[in-house]
Design a protein around this motif. Structure first.
Motif, short mmCIF file in Angstrom:
data_model
loop_
_atom_site.label_atom_id
_atom_site.label_comp_id
_atom_site.label_asym_id
_atom_site.label_seq_id
_atom_site.Cartn_x
_atom_site.Cartn_y
_atom_site.Cartn_z
N GLU A 36 24.66 5.91 63.19
CA GLU A 36 24.66 6.98 62.20
C GLU A 36 23.25 7.44 61.87
O GLU A 36 23.03 8.59 61.53
CB GLU A 36 25.38 6.52 60.93
CG GLU A 36 26.86 6.31 61.13
CD GLU A 36 27.55 5.64 59.94
OE1 GLU A 36 26.85 5.35 58.93
OE2 GLU A 36 28.74 5.38 60.04
N GLN A 37 22.28 6.54 61.97
CA GLN A 37 20.90 6.87 61.64
C GLN A 37 20.11 7.42 62.83
O GLN A 37 19.04 7.99 62.65
CB GLN A 37 20.18 5.63 61.10
CG GLN A 37 20.74 5.15 59.80
CD GLN A 37 20.15 3.81 59.37
OE1 GLN A 37 19.49 3.14 60.14
NE2 GLN A 37 20.40 3.44 58.13
N ALA A 38 20.63 7.29 64.03
CA ALA A 38 19.91 7.68 65.24
C ALA A 38 19.43 9.14 65.24
O ALA A 38 18.32 9.41 65.69
CB ALA A 38 20.76 7.40 66.47
N PRO A 39 20.22 10.09 64.74
CA PRO A 39 19.74 11.47 64.76
C PRO A 39 18.42 11.68 64.03
O PRO A 39 17.68 12.63 64.33
CB PRO A 39 20.87 12.25 64.09
CG PRO A 39 22.09 11.44 64.38
CD PRO A 39 21.61 10.01 64.30
N ARG A 40 18.06 10.80 63.12
CA ARG A 40 16.79 10.95 62.40
C ARG A 40 15.60 10.89 63.35
O ARG A 40 14.51 11.37 63.02
CB ARG A 40 16.65 9.85 61.35
CG ARG A 40 17.69 9.94 60.27
CD ARG A 40 17.52 8.81 59.31
NE ARG A 40 18.62 8.76 58.36
CZ ARG A 40 18.79 7.80 57.49
NH1 ARG A 40 17.94 6.80 57.44
NH2 ARG A 40 19.81 7.82 56.67
N LYS A 41 15.77 10.30 64.50
CA LYS A 41 14.67 10.21 65.47
C LYS A 41 14.25 11.58 65.97
O LYS A 41 13.18 11.73 66.55
CB LYS A 41 15.07 9.33 66.66
CG LYS A 41 15.42 7.91 66.30
CD LYS A 41 14.21 7.14 65.83
CE LYS A 41 14.60 5.68 65.59
NZ LYS A 41 13.50 4.90 65.10
N LEU A 42 15.07 12.60 65.74
CA LEU A 42 14.73 13.96 66.15
C LEU A 42 13.40 14.39 65.53
O LEU A 42 12.65 15.16 66.12
CB LEU A 42 15.85 14.93 65.77
CG LEU A 42 15.77 16.34 66.31
CD1 LEU A 42 15.70 16.35 67.84
CD2 LEU A 42 16.96 17.14 65.85
N TRP A 43 13.09 13.87 64.35
CA TRP A 43 11.83 14.21 63.68
C TRP A 43 10.62 13.73 64.46
O TRP A 43 9.50 14.23 64.25
CB TRP A 43 11.79 13.63 62.27
CG TRP A 43 12.77 14.26 61.36
CD1 TRP A 43 13.95 13.71 60.93
CD2 TRP A 43 12.70 15.56 60.76
NE1 TRP A 43 14.60 14.60 60.10
CE2 TRP A 43 13.86 15.74 59.98
CE3 TRP A 43 11.76 16.59 60.82
CZ2 TRP A 43 14.10 16.90 59.27
CZ3 TRP A 43 12.01 17.75 60.10
CH2 TRP A 43 13.17 17.89 59.34
#
Length: 73
Positions: A36-43
């Motif tokens: 669930e937290q993986a998309p934050r790596k887009l930053w």
């Protein structure tokens, strides 16, 4: 694992995949939270980078991040 770009070139970012815990299937709760937290790596990305996540990134989140980073989606 690097969290910043150092010099020229593109990165392949494996979002929350590389960890001894990630191969322990009995840690289902932790693995679900990481997914669930993986998309934050887009930053952490910049144009040309590749981000691999265990869950899809929503189009609206991608647009928001790219707009904030002033990158072309």
């Amino acid at each position: 694992m690097t969290t910043e770009h150092e010099g020229p070139g593109n990165l392949v970012i494996l979002a929350n995949f590389v960890s001894p815990l990630a191969v322990d299937l009995t840690e289902e709760t932790v693995l679900r939270q990481w997914a669930e937290q993986a998309p934050r790596k887009l930053w952490l990305t910049r144009p040309g980078d590749v981000l691999i996540t265990p869950t899809p990134l929503s189009q609206s989140f991608q647009r928001y991040v790219f707009h904030r980073l002033r990158a072309v989606p």
